[in-house]
Design an enzyme around this catalytic site. Structure first.
Site, short mmCIF file in Angstrom:
data_model
loop_
_atom_site.label_atom_id
_atom_site.label_comp_id
_atom_site.label_asym_id
_atom_site.label_seq_id
_atom_site.Cartn_x
_atom_site.Cartn_y
_atom_site.Cartn_z
N CYS A 1 0.82 -1.22 0.00
CA CYS A 1 0.00 0.00 0.00
C CYS A 1 0.85 1.26 0.00
O CYS A 1 0.34 2.36 -0.20
CB CYS A 1 -0.94 0.02 1.22
SG CYS A 1 -0.08 0.39 2.77
N CYS B 1 -1.58 -3.84 7.26
CA CYS B 1 -0.46 -4.29 8.09
C CYS B 1 -0.17 -3.40 9.29
O CYS B 1 0.01 -3.89 10.39
CB CYS B 1 0.82 -4.34 7.25
SG CYS B 1 0.82 -5.53 5.91
N GLY C 1 -15.42 11.59 -14.24
CA GLY C 1 -14.62 10.93 -13.21
C GLY C 1 -14.54 9.43 -13.36
O GLY C 1 -13.62 8.79 -12.87
N ALA D 1 -16.82 8.79 0.20
CA ALA D 1 -15.72 8.13 -0.53
C ALA D 1 -14.37 8.56 0.03
O ALA D 1 -14.26 9.03 1.16
CB ALA D 1 -15.84 8.41 -2.03
N PHE E 1 -1.23 -13.05 6.41
CA PHE E 1 -2.14 -13.25 7.56
C PHE E 1 -2.71 -14.67 7.63
O PHE E 1 -3.78 -14.88 8.18
CB PHE E 1 -3.27 -12.22 7.54
CG PHE E 1 -2.82 -10.83 7.21
CD1 PHE E 1 -1.93 -10.16 8.02
CD2 PHE E 1 -3.26 -10.19 6.06
CE1 PHE E 1 -1.48 -8.88 7.71
CE2 PHE E 1 -2.82 -8.91 5.73
CZ PHE E 1 -1.92 -8.26 6.56
N ALA F 1 2.39 -18.97 12.56
CA ALA F 1 2.37 -19.31 13.99
C ALA F 1 3.31 -18.46 14.82
O ALA F 1 3.74 -18.87 15.89
CB ALA F 1 2.65 -20.80 14.19
N GLN G 1 4.02 -4.70 14.61
CA GLN G 1 3.23 -5.93 14.56
C GLN G 1 2.08 -5.90 15.56
O GLN G 1 0.97 -6.33 15.27
CB GLN G 1 4.13 -7.14 14.85
CG GLN G 1 5.06 -7.50 13.71
CD GLN G 1 4.31 -8.07 12.51
OE1 GLN G 1 3.82 -9.18 12.54
NE2 GLN G 1 4.20 -7.28 11.46
N GLU H 1 1.03 -12.55 15.91
CA GLU H 1 -0.41 -12.81 15.97
C GLU H 1 -1.08 -12.34 17.25
O GLU H 1 -2.27 -12.05 17.24
CB GLU H 1 -0.65 -14.33 15.88
CG GLU H 1 -0.18 -14.97 14.61
CD GLU H 1 -0.28 -16.48 14.72
OE1 GLU H 1 -1.28 -17.03 14.23
OE2 GLU H 1 0.61 -17.09 15.33
#
Length: 1337
Positions: A121, A155, A271, A349, A818, A1099, A1214, A1281
């Site tokens: 991203c 993330c 648009g 939006a 994930f 894990a 994390q 996790e």
């Protein structure tokens, strides 16, 4: 591809300062596709295709013909038709800066602030911030939030991204004591806090003083050639002919009107934010498109004596600016309609869509969920229409919105030229309301525009207008209700009658699209009540009234009005702030030793410049073909026939791959790669089409004809599965003590149910794979986005019937996983490999977001029943939990998830008598699979729900019950594994202290006494999270380390970079062990060629076990080098390596870690299944709006036991990221299916992961001071996790607030818990007279 019948005009625009001239451009090609395929600019990412996620954000610069200025604005490249860019300049992330030349301050700061994890991203984030800085070099925090509102990240939890942006802001409202180790938020209740010596703790994760300053003079200028083109533009019509579509861009208004008369069916496109998604997802098709982009008359804004006239071609962002300017300049009574519009424009939006979506397009599209049309309708808006025949005005009223009468609608040859918005009058009041799944960038469940005009100086209604969006197939105007209320006084009696009238007139059938009917009907009357109170307040001020009218019939006490006033206030968006605390490294640690320091992610700068290569960024290889999958449209059916004859005749189509083409095994008996004879769910893969381009393959898929015969039963829910005895595996059971006897000896017993919804992984990078067959020995190179390349290798091997050693799987980096990229990539890789061997060509398979969400499954939904026995003081003596998870149609990881769920159910509590049972149900939905937390977030919500139920029955706060029942001393779990809860108790006490929990609990209670319609809740939850797999063999790891003769080091290991920073941590380990700086080292990729037989990166133990393997390899090498170092202790690294080579000492070593011992005997119900535990606690405070169901997250404090963090910046990232993802699971992320088993929520438009506005206003994370454990590498812990479950602190804070509302209303305690706590659940749980009205209607 057939040649177009006529020659197109030349399309001229610029990209990153370079001229692009295209003579044969296809109008169906988007800017995103053009950048990636034609220009090989792959920094701009494809993630959703609907303009809703921000991954493809770029900046467009245009010369504005009206203002004569250059306008810079961010856009979603996946929506922008390439033909619309004539005369524009595009800047992509590559044009902003590069690690090869010079990085831009935006790129540097987002990387060094740790604002990147997987990095997929990041280019979009960079471009949104860069565009903001081009327009506002020193933006406000509000502008920063607005700019990033359309960008999703799965993330990071957003906090570090915002932190990087705030370094550019003028007034930063951060902590004034940041950097001192103290914080203004940190008013702890106990100064003798156990959190170590405060001087050892640090709150700085990056050094701002190292950032290069922003210099606006160094930015790319607008190309002078485009400026000349704009100023001397010839007004000729431009035409671009594509294979199927013709794009016509007239140069004058007259040309447009003539074209519209000739092509009356052709839509006008500016648009493309409405038409684009409709053409992509709903199959809408128009052979001719008219683009009025070059017609300046459609962008003119003028002011008249009675209002504003705004050109229909103005973007919504421009409309927002125009309205803001008018509000600032005009008296308040004139701008009430404008303020209502502005309120909705802020949340409508994302910025990228608002920048291009036009006022005219929004109005004419008449979407039932439009946030603006209800306000336009009540505000007496006039539409100015234009055609060759002349001008015409029509009101934007119920007739226009319904589109049923020709005279009230646009004629086929007419266009909307402008929109007239009248000023409001002195005794006129206008309000707007909306409620969506989350605050930002979400379609409304219901929205409303309301206006009332009073007879001068009175509270008598002279005119009333109410309109609703989302309450039917079109915007609904309650005309009859409003007429019946004319002449009435504005009082409580009028409210009751108005609500009854509205419910009668605005009816919603039970089968209404999107469901939620009771909720939507409740919002209709709740909004009107809010409007009533708002107007009453303003009217009082205007009439100079001192108290509410006498007719306020529910006013036994004069202070009740004050308690009602909170209903008037909307939740404001504020930029989150917080403090991140961790222990500094020991002062004696060498400076070059990076372990324990907040080192930037290895790929951080490459993420920020778009130079980090993901699977689909690999350039096209020679003779490459594209694959698209054909999936089942039935939930349970027999396949009668597959007809692909028509498809094979289509241009570009090369082949169709079916199960018959598989040379080896087609998956397993229960889990087929390609369906044979029978389909078990909608979305099951049946076959695949291979074509020359992705567009041809996707079009061809729709032409495959499959004949089905439906089969019974069709099972979708857990309840259905229980009824049909439909299960995937045997029951898993753990028992301790004597449960039946214990229930006989308790003071109270309470029973309840818990329902936890599923969750979509929504990794930003969808599933994708590139398979390249080699010319000899059946060798294959597979580039895949996967967490377990060895599993891909194994599956491809069995599918093609070739040995593992011919298959090389490569993973450079993964754009988020994930758990969703553990099992699924293997099946997709195998299908693509079949296509590659059948055709002999390389095959690229990239799933669209809709297909990815449809096919791949996600987190298992859970249904559970509990029975808990306890004493009146809150001590729990017995707990019996039976839970079922929805596994979908195939086993996948469901048996393992069930086992982990049962093993982890006890969480942090010592209860002497327990019985836990779990089963995985087989249903006709896509198989659910591994997901971060692996059953723990669902199961532990059950356990904590038992705690809150006990608290309610005992009349005690939940935290008291938690404390009373928590493990206190060294003990054994239900499965007889010994552990010490010392760190758990530390986290709990530290969290209570740092969050000032006890004083804030009192403040919450005070707030709730003072407010009837708003309630606050606060909750604190402890966590004991077990790390690892319950099998020793799954904990092994290997590494390969090469030292080259120049002294550089190449490290390879079995872990995959998913964004969790494993490669960064591995180089930190190697740097410490070899005693050289990280700059000497490099990690290229994870590959089955260099490190074989690897275990999935999952894990939470990836860094643990691979770190041990890297450590082992480095220690082997250092041992070999020791004699040379001893001989020349003053030498440098390069000298030692050269000498080693001369002495024929091997400079390459494998490293190996045999793994932690772990086992579980289910027959005996005991074992040591987990290597260790991670402990933590989180406290969250929220405020809910009882009338709408909305909530605001006020503050979250997290304390986590990381032992000795390898990299506190990565570990805190994390924790924050998993917390926000967990918060999404428990609040906004809701999967919805049709009665036929089709997933409705298949894009970011319908499925709402948290956005930047969902982050708690104060978000503090603390790591406990370092402690030692001999088990793990440098005493670190895996934190990938565990933070997921801590998101439930927000859920329990919401339920705490709801419980307060229910107590005040005298409602019974409800022991059925439902997650997610959506606005619908919150609103309907806060039952009141409005929900009663709906129930009785």
């Amino acid at each position: 591809m057939p040649c177009p019948p006529q020659s197109s005009d030349e399309l001229v625009f610029f990209v990153n300062g370079r001229k692009v001239t295209e003579s044969n451009v296809d109008p169906e090609v988007t800017l995103l596709a053009f950048l990636r395929k034609n220009l090989s600019l792959t920094g701009t990412k494809y993630a959703c295709g609907t303009g809703s996620c921000g991954a493809c954000t770029v900046m467009v610069s245009e010369h504005d013909p009206v203002s004569k200025k250059i306008r810079h604005f961010s856009v979603a490249a996946c929506l922008v038709p390439i033909c619309s860019l004539y005369g524009a300049a595009v800047t992509t992330v590559e044009g902003v800066g590069s690690i090869k030349t010079r990085i831009h301050p935006v790129q540097e700061r987002i990387a060094k602030s740790h604002g990147t994890q997987c990095g997929f991203c990041t280019p979009g984030m960079v471009m949104s911030m860069y565009t903001l800085l081009r327009n506002h070099p020193q933006p406000s925090e509000e502008q920063l939030m607005e700019a990033l509102g359309g960008n999703l990240c799965r993330c990071t939890g957003y906090r570090p991204i915002l932190e990087s942006g705030r370094t550019f802001c003028t007034s930063v409202s951060g902590c004034p004591q940041k950097g001192t180790g103290k914080c203004c938020l940190d008013q702890t209740e106990d100064d003798s806090s156990p959190l170590g010596d405060k001087h050892d703790m640090c709150t700085e994760l990056f050094a701002k003083e190292e950032f290069q300053p922003l210099d606006p003079t160094q930015e790319l200028i607008f190309p002078p050639e485009l400026l000349r083109m704009a100023e001397n533009s010839e007004k000729e019509t431009l035409t671009f002919y594509g294979e199927r579509v013709t794009w016509i861009s007239p140069g004058t208004l007259q040309d447009l009107l003539e074209l519209k008369a000739k092509h009356s069916e052709a839509p006008l496109v500016l648009g493309n934010t409405s038409l684009g998604p409709a053409m992509k997802s709903q199959g809408h098709f128009y052979p001719v498109l008219l683009s009025p982009a070059r017609i300046s008359e459609l962008r003119v804004v003028s002011t008249t004596s009675d209002g504003l006239t705004i050109g229909a071609g103005c973007s919504l962002a421009q409309v927002k600016d125009v309205l803001s300017e008018s509000i600032a300049q005009l008296p308040g009574e004139k701008t009430r309609t404008y303020r209502a519009l502005l309120k909705h424009l802020r949340s409508l939006a994302g910025q990228q869509v608002r920048n291009v979506a036009t006022l005219g397009g929004h109005i004419v599209s008449r979407h039932c969920y439009s946030d603006l049309n209800p306000i336009f309708a009540v505000g007496n808006t006039t539409l100015n229409l234009l055609s060759e025949e002349g001008t015409r005005q029509i009101p934007l009223d119920r007739h226009f919105l319904a589109g049923l009468t020709q005279s009230a609608d646009l004629k086929a040859q007419e266009i909307l030229e402008s929109v007239h918005l009248p000023y409001s009058q002195k005794w006129e009041f206008v309000s707007a309301f909306r409620q969506a799944q989350c605050h930002q960038n979400a379609l409304s469940h219901v929205n409303a525009g309301m206006r009332v005009l009073f007879k001068e100086g009175t509270d008598i209604i002279k005119d009333l207008s109410i309109a609703f969006g989302g309450a039917g197939p079109a915007t609904r105007i309650a005309h009859k209700s409003c007429q019946q209320l004319l002449g009435r006084r504005w009082n409580e009696m009028m409210v009751d009658e108005a609500c009854r009238l509205l419910l009668d007139e605005v009816s919603l059938p039970g089968s209404a699209l999107g469901g939620k009917v009771e909720f939507k009907r409740t919002l209709l009357v709740s909004f009107f009540f809010k409007f009533y109170l708002q107007v009453l307040q303003e009217l009082k001020a205007q009439l100079k009234l001192l108290s509410l009218p006498e007719s306020w019939d529910s006013q036994p006490h004069p202070d009740i009005a004050e308690r009602f006033l909170s209903a008037l206030e909307d939740f404001q968006v504020t930029i989150p702030q917080g403090v991140q605390t961790y222990q500094k490294v020991d002062s004696h640690q060498p400076l070059q030793d990076p372990v324990g320091r907040p080192v930037m992610h290895l790929s951080g700068l490459k993420h920020a410049t778009g130079e980090a290569i993901f699977c689909d960024d690999i350039p096209r290889v020679d003779k490459e073909l594209f694959m698209a999958l054909v999936t089942s449209t039935r939930a349970h059916a027999k396949i009668i026939s597959i007809d692909s004859a028509e498809v094979l005749a289509l241009p570009g189509v090369v082949d169709v791959v079916t199960a018959e083409d598989i040379p080896g095994t087609n998956g397993s008996e229960d889990e087929k790669l390609l369906a044979v004879d029978e389909v078990l769910c909608v979305g099951q893969v049946i076959c695949a089409v291979v074509a020359e381009t992705d567009v041809q393959a996707k079009r061809a898929v729709k032409k495959i004809k499959i004949t089905y015969e439906d089969l019974e039963p069709v099972v979708f829910t857990i309840e259905d599965a229980i009824k049909h005895n439909s299960f995937l595996c045997p029951e898993k059971k753990l028992e301790k003590g004597n449960i039946e006897e214990a229930f006989n000896n308790v003071d109270q017993i309470v029973e309840g149910e818990v329902h936890v919804g599923g969750q979509e992984h929504f990794y930003m990078e969808t599933q994708r794979v590139l398979v390249i067959p080699k010319s000899e020995d059946k060798e294959l190179d597979i580039y895949v986005s996967a967490q377990d390349p060895a599993h891909v290798q194994k599956t491809v091997s069995s599918t093609l019937n070739i040995p593992f050693n011919r298959i090389a799987c490569h993973v450079k980096r993964v754009g988020g996983g994930f758990g969703g990229k553990v099992v699924r990539p293997a099946a997709l890789g195998a299908i693509a490999a079949v296509g590659a061997t059948k055709t002999g060509h390389p095959i690229r398979l990239v799933l669209d977001r809709e297909d990815d969400m449809l096919i791949t499954g996600g987190r298992h939904p859970l249904f559970g029943k509990y029975k808990v026995g306890f004493m009146n003081n809150g001590r729990i003596k017995a707990l019996d939990i039976e839970c079922y998870i929805n596994g979908g149609c195939m086993l996948d990881d469901s048996e393992l998830v069930t086992e982990f769920l049962v093993l982890k159910l006890e969480n942090a509590y010592k209860i002497r008598n327990l019985r836990f049972r779990g089963r995985a149900c087989m249903t006709n939905l896509p198989s659910n699979t591994a997901f971060r937390g692996f059953g723990f977030p669902q199961g532990t919500l059950m356990t904590e729900s038992c705690i809150t139920a006990v608290a309610a029955k005992c009349g005690l706060p939940p935290e008291k019950i938690r404390e009373k029942n928590m493990y206190k001393t060294v003990d054994k779990t239900i499965y007889k594994q010994a552990f010490s809860p010392e760190a758990l108790i530390k986290c709990w006490n530290e969290c209570l202290d740092k969050s000032s929990f006890r004083s804030r609990r009192m403040h919450v209670e005070e707030f709730n006494k003072r407010n009837y319609w708003k309630k606050r809740g606060i909750a604190i939850v402890p966590m004991k999270f077990s790390v690892g797999f319950a099998a020793t063999s799954y904990h092994q790891a290997a590494a390969l380390v090469h030292i080259y003769t120049d002294g550089s080091v190449l490290v390879t290991h079995g872990g995959n970079e998913l964004g969790q920073g494993i490669h960064t941590k591995m180089l930190q380990v190697a740097s410490r062990e070899l005693r050289i700086p990280m700059s000497y080292m490099h990690i290229c990729e994870t590959s089955t060629v260099t490190v074989p037989n690897t275990i999935a990166t999952a894990a939470s133990i990836g860094a643990d076990v691979n770190g041990r393997a890297v450590q082992n390899a480095c220690q082997t090498l250092l041992k070999r080098l020791q004699p040379i170092i001893k001989k020349n202790p003053e030498g440098i690294w390069e000298d030692w390596i050269e000498a080693a080579f001369e002495q024929r000492i091997s400079l390459s070593a494998t490293g190996y870690f045999r793994g932690y011992k772990a086992f579980m005997n289910w027959e005996e119900g005991e074992g040591d299944p987990f290597p260790y535990y991670v402990y933590g606690a989180a406290c969250s405070e929220v405020e809910i709006d009882c009338l709408t169901g909305a909530h605001k997250k006020i503050r979250t404090d997290i304390v986590m036991d990381a032992c000795c963090s390898l990299n506190p910046a990565i570990d805190i990232g994390q924790i924050e990221g998993s917390f926000i993802q967990g918060m999404g699971l428990y609040t906004t992320e809701e999967l919805q299916y049709s009665p036929e088993g089709v997933l409705y929520t298949r894009s970011p438009d319908e499925y709402k992961i948290p956005t930047i506005t969902d982050v708690p206003e104060q978000f503090n994370v603390s790591l406990l001071p370092s402690s030692q454990t001999p088990l793990t590498i440098y005493s670190s812990k895996g934190l990938g996790e565990s933070g997921m479950f801590l998101g439930s602190s927000v859920f329990f804070a919401i339920t705490d607030a709801v419980a307060a509302a229910r107590r005040e209303r005298g409602l019974a305690e409800d022991f059925t818990v439902r997650s997610p706590a959506t606005p619908e659940w919150v609103r309907m749980a806060c039952a009141d007279r409005f929900t009663d009205m709906v129930g009785s209607h």
